[in-house]
Motif scaffolding. Structure first.
Motif, PDB file in Angstrom:
ATOM      1  N   GLU A 245       0.827  -1.206   0.000  1.00 24.73           N
ATOM      2  CA  GLU A 245       0.000   0.000   0.000  1.00 24.73           C
ATOM      3  C   GLU A 245       0.862   1.258   0.000  1.00 24.73           C
ATOM      4  OE1 GLU A 245      -4.139   1.576   1.912  1.00 24.73           O
ATOM      5  OE2 GLU A 245      -3.456  -0.463   2.229  1.00 24.73           O
ATOM      6  N   GLY A 246       1.992   1.230   0.687  1.00 24.86           N
ATOM      7  CA  GLY A 246       2.874   2.398   0.729  1.00 24.86           C
ATOM      8  C   GLY A 246       3.437   2.738  -0.636  1.00 24.86           C
ATOM      9  N   ALA A 247       3.807   1.706  -1.388  1.00 30.90           N
ATOM     10  CA  ALA A 247       4.365   1.902  -2.731  1.00 30.90           C
ATOM     11  C   ALA A 247       3.272   1.927  -3.797  1.00 30.90           C
ATOM     12  CB  ALA A 247       5.362   0.792  -3.042  1.00 30.90           C
ATOM     13  N   LYS A 248       2.014   1.750  -3.382  1.00 29.90           N
ATOM     14  CA  LYS A 248       0.872   1.706  -4.298  1.00 29.90           C
ATOM     15  C   LYS A 248       1.110   0.685  -5.403  1.00 29.90           C
ATOM     16  CE  LYS A 248      -1.442   6.020  -3.547  1.00 29.90           C
ATOM     17  NZ  LYS A 248      -2.187   7.066  -4.203  1.00 29.90           N
ATOM     18  N   SER A 249       1.311  -0.550  -5.004  1.00 29.94           N
ATOM     19  CA  SER A 249       1.560  -1.641  -5.926  1.00 29.94           C
ATOM     20  C   SER A 249       0.492  -2.714  -5.724  1.00 29.94           C
ATOM     21  CB  SER A 249       2.950  -2.216  -5.650  1.00 29.94           C
ATOM     22  OG  SER A 249       3.191  -3.331  -6.456  1.00 29.94           O
ATOM     23  N   CYS A 250      -0.075  -3.203  -6.840  1.00 31.05           N
ATOM     24  CA  CYS A 250      -1.116  -4.230  -6.730  1.00 31.05           C
ATOM     25  C   CYS A 250      -1.018  -5.206  -7.898  1.00 31.05           C
ATOM     26  CB  CYS A 250      -2.494  -3.595  -6.679  1.00 31.05           C
ATOM     27  SG  CYS A 250      -2.955  -2.716  -8.171  1.00 31.05           S
ATOM     28  N   ARG A 251      -1.725  -6.334  -7.744  1.00 33.49           N
ATOM     29  CA  ARG A 251      -1.778  -7.355  -8.782  1.00 33.49           C
ATOM     30  C   ARG A 251      -3.240  -7.615  -9.110  1.00 33.49           C
ATOM     31  NH1 ARG A 251       1.124 -11.686  -6.703  1.00 33.49           N
ATOM     32  NH2 ARG A 251       2.942 -10.787  -7.676  1.00 33.49           N
TER      33      ARG A 251
END
Length: 73
Positions: A26-32
């Motif tokens: 969530e901090g790096a705004k990364s998702c799959r």
């Protein structure tokens, strides 16, 4: 628009269906995002244009994988 990142990312990848969105960091705004195998090319788009525009719209880094899990990126 949605405050919920999973819903927001899934909506940004329309018209392709999105089975699931998993927030990786969530901090790096990364998702799959997981999409049905037959809609993988629709979600990614020509030369990655669709996923690139969705990432720009949402501000999240979006990794797309097929439902079968065949591709591991």
């Amino acid at each position: 628009y949605s405050e919920n990142p999973e819903e927001f990312v899934a909506a940004s990848l329309a018209p392709s269906d999105v089975c699931d969105v998993e927030v990786l960091d969530e901090g790096a705004k990364s998702c799959r995002a997981t999409v049905p195998d037959g809609q993988l090319s629709l979600a990614i788009g020509n030369k990655g244009q669709n996923v690139r525009l969705a990432a720009k719209l949402t501000g999240w880094k979006i990794d797309i994988k097929p439902e079968s899990g065949f591709y591991e990126g």
